[in-house]
Write a protein that holds these residues in place. Structure first.
Motif, short mmCIF file in Angstrom:
data_model
loop_
_atom_site.label_atom_id
_atom_site.label_comp_id
_atom_site.label_asym_id
_atom_site.label_seq_id
_atom_site.Cartn_x
_atom_site.Cartn_y
_atom_site.Cartn_z
N ASN A 185 1.00 -1.07 -0.02
CA ASN A 185 -0.11 0.07 -0.03
C ASN A 185 1.04 1.31 -0.08
O ASN A 185 1.32 1.91 0.99
CB ASN A 185 -0.74 0.05 1.09
N TYR A 186 1.06 1.85 -1.20
CA TYR A 186 2.21 3.03 -1.20
C TYR A 186 1.39 3.80 -1.53
O TYR A 186 0.09 4.37 -1.78
CB TYR A 186 3.02 2.67 -2.66
N SER A 187 1.99 5.30 -0.99
CA SER A 187 1.65 6.54 -1.26
C SER A 187 1.58 6.73 -2.70
O SER A 187 2.53 6.30 -3.27
CB SER A 187 2.31 7.52 -0.23
N PRO A 188 0.87 8.02 -3.15
CA PRO A 188 0.84 8.23 -4.50
C PRO A 188 2.31 8.58 -5.09
O PRO A 188 2.85 8.20 -6.06
CB PRO A 188 -0.06 9.51 -4.58
N GLU A 189 3.02 9.23 -4.07
CA GLU A 189 4.37 9.56 -4.57
C GLU A 189 5.38 8.18 -4.65
O GLU A 189 6.12 8.20 -5.40
CB GLU A 189 5.05 10.53 -3.60
N GLU A 190 5.05 7.37 -3.76
CA GLU A 190 5.84 6.07 -3.47
C GLU A 190 5.55 5.25 -4.82
O GLU A 190 6.33 4.49 -5.56
CB GLU A 190 5.54 5.47 -2.32
N PHE A 191 4.19 5.31 -5.11
CA PHE A 191 3.68 4.37 -6.33
C PHE A 191 4.33 4.90 -7.63
O PHE A 191 4.72 4.07 -8.43
CB PHE A 191 2.10 4.53 -6.40
N GLU A 192 4.47 6.40 -7.84
CA GLU A 192 5.02 6.70 -9.07
C GLU A 192 6.44 6.36 -9.05
O GLU A 192 7.06 5.99 -10.18
CB GLU A 192 4.88 8.27 -9.12
#
Length: 247
Positions: free
Chosen positions: A184-191
Motif C-alpha cells: 500500500n504505497y502513497s501516490p509519490e511512492e507508487f510513482e
C-alpha cells in the motif's frame, strides 16, 4: 562561370551555418521542439510533454506521433497512442525480465529433474536455445497457454478500464487487486515504483537481446561465458605477471 562560383560559395557558407533548432514538423503535422532531456542538442515531438512517468523526451524518429489507437478498432474508447505505446513497452519489458532470468538461472542454480515419462535429461540443457529442442512439447504448451491466458486478461482489463486505463495495470500487487504482500504505497511512492519498473523493463529488453545474440553466436550458456571471461589467459600463466608480487 560567375554563377557556378557563386553557387559554390553559397553551398560552402550553408555548410557552416548554425543548425536550426527552433522546431520542425513531420508528415503527421506534429511539431518537434528543442526541449529533449535525453538528447540536449536534439529535438523531441510535442507529444512528449513530460507528463508521463519515465518520459525524458527520447523519440528522435517520432514513434510517439503515430496514431496507434486506430490499429485497435476492438477498443475504440480506451487509451490514446502514448497509452498504447506504454502498454506495449511494459508488456515487452516484463517478458524481457523473465527472459533474462531464464537465461541465467538454469546454469547458475540448476534445472528441473527429469523422469521416466519425459526422459532423465529432458530438462538438463542449460543452453536456452538448445533447450527448446529437448524440453517436452507439453511443457512448452503450458508456457504458451499461460501466456495466452495473461494476454486475454490484459485485453479484458483494457476494455473494462476504458479511457481511464493505467497502462500496464494487471491489478496485481496493489490495493483493489491481487495483493498477497499487502502493499500500500502513497501516490509519490507508487510513482517511484512505476519509474523503477520502467527502467528495469528498458534495461531488460536490451539485456535479453544481448543474451540471445551472444548465446546464438557462442553456442554456450551465460555462466560458462562469464567463467571463461574471468579466467586467467594461458599466455599470462606461462609468462607470469609483469609486476613483482606485493606491489
Amino acid at each position: 562561370m560567375k554563377l557556378a562560383i557563386a553557387a559554390t560559395l553559397f553551398g560552402t557558407a550553408a555548410a557552416f551555418a548554425p543548425a536550426q533548432t527552433t522546431k520542425s514538423t513531420t508528415a503527421l503535422n506534429v511539431d518537434f521542439v528543442p526541449d529533449s532531456q535525453a538528447l540536449p542538442y536534439g529535438l523531441k515531438p510535442t507529444t512528449l510533454d513530460g507528463s508521463m512517468i519515465g518520459d525524458a523526451g527520447f523519440d528522435p524518429i517520432g514513434f510517439s506521433t503515430a496514431p496507434l489507437e486506430t490499429l485497435f478498432p476492438f477498443a475504440p474508447n480506451t487509451m490514446d497512442s502514448l497509452g498504447w505505446m506504454r502498454e506495449a513497452e511494459l508488456t515487452h519489458g516484463r517478458i524481457a525480465q523473465l527472459a533474462v532470468l531464464g537465461f541465467i538461472w538454469p546454469a547458475a542454480f540448476g534445472t528441473f529433474p527429469g523422469n521416466d515419462w519425459t526422459g532423465a535429461d529432458a530438462y538438463s540443457q542449460v543452453n536456452p536455445l538448445e533447450a527448446l529442442g529437448t524440453v517436452p512439447g507439453l511443457a512448452l504448451g503450458q508456457i504458451v497457454a499461460a501466456m495466452t491466458w495473461v494476454e486475454f486478461k490484459r485485453v479484458s482489463y483494457i476494455l473494462e478500464d476504458g479511457p481511464n486505463r493505467m497502462p500496464g495495470d494487471l491489478r496485481f500487487a496493489r490495493p483493489g487487486g491481487y495483493n498477497p504482500f499487502d502493499l500500500n504505497y502513497s501516490p509519490e511512492e507508487f510513482e517511484e515504483k512505476q519509474l523503477q519498473e520502467l527502467k528495469h523493463c528498458r534495461l531488460a529488453m536490451m539485456g535479453a537481446i544481448g543474451l540471445l545474440l551472444q548465446n546464438a553466436n557462442s553456442g554456450t550458456d551465460v555462466i560458462s561465458q562469464l567463467g571463461s571471461a574471468l579466467s586467467t589467459p594461458e599466455y599470462v600463466q606461462k609468462a607470469g605477471y609483469f609486476l613483482p608480487e606485493g606491489i
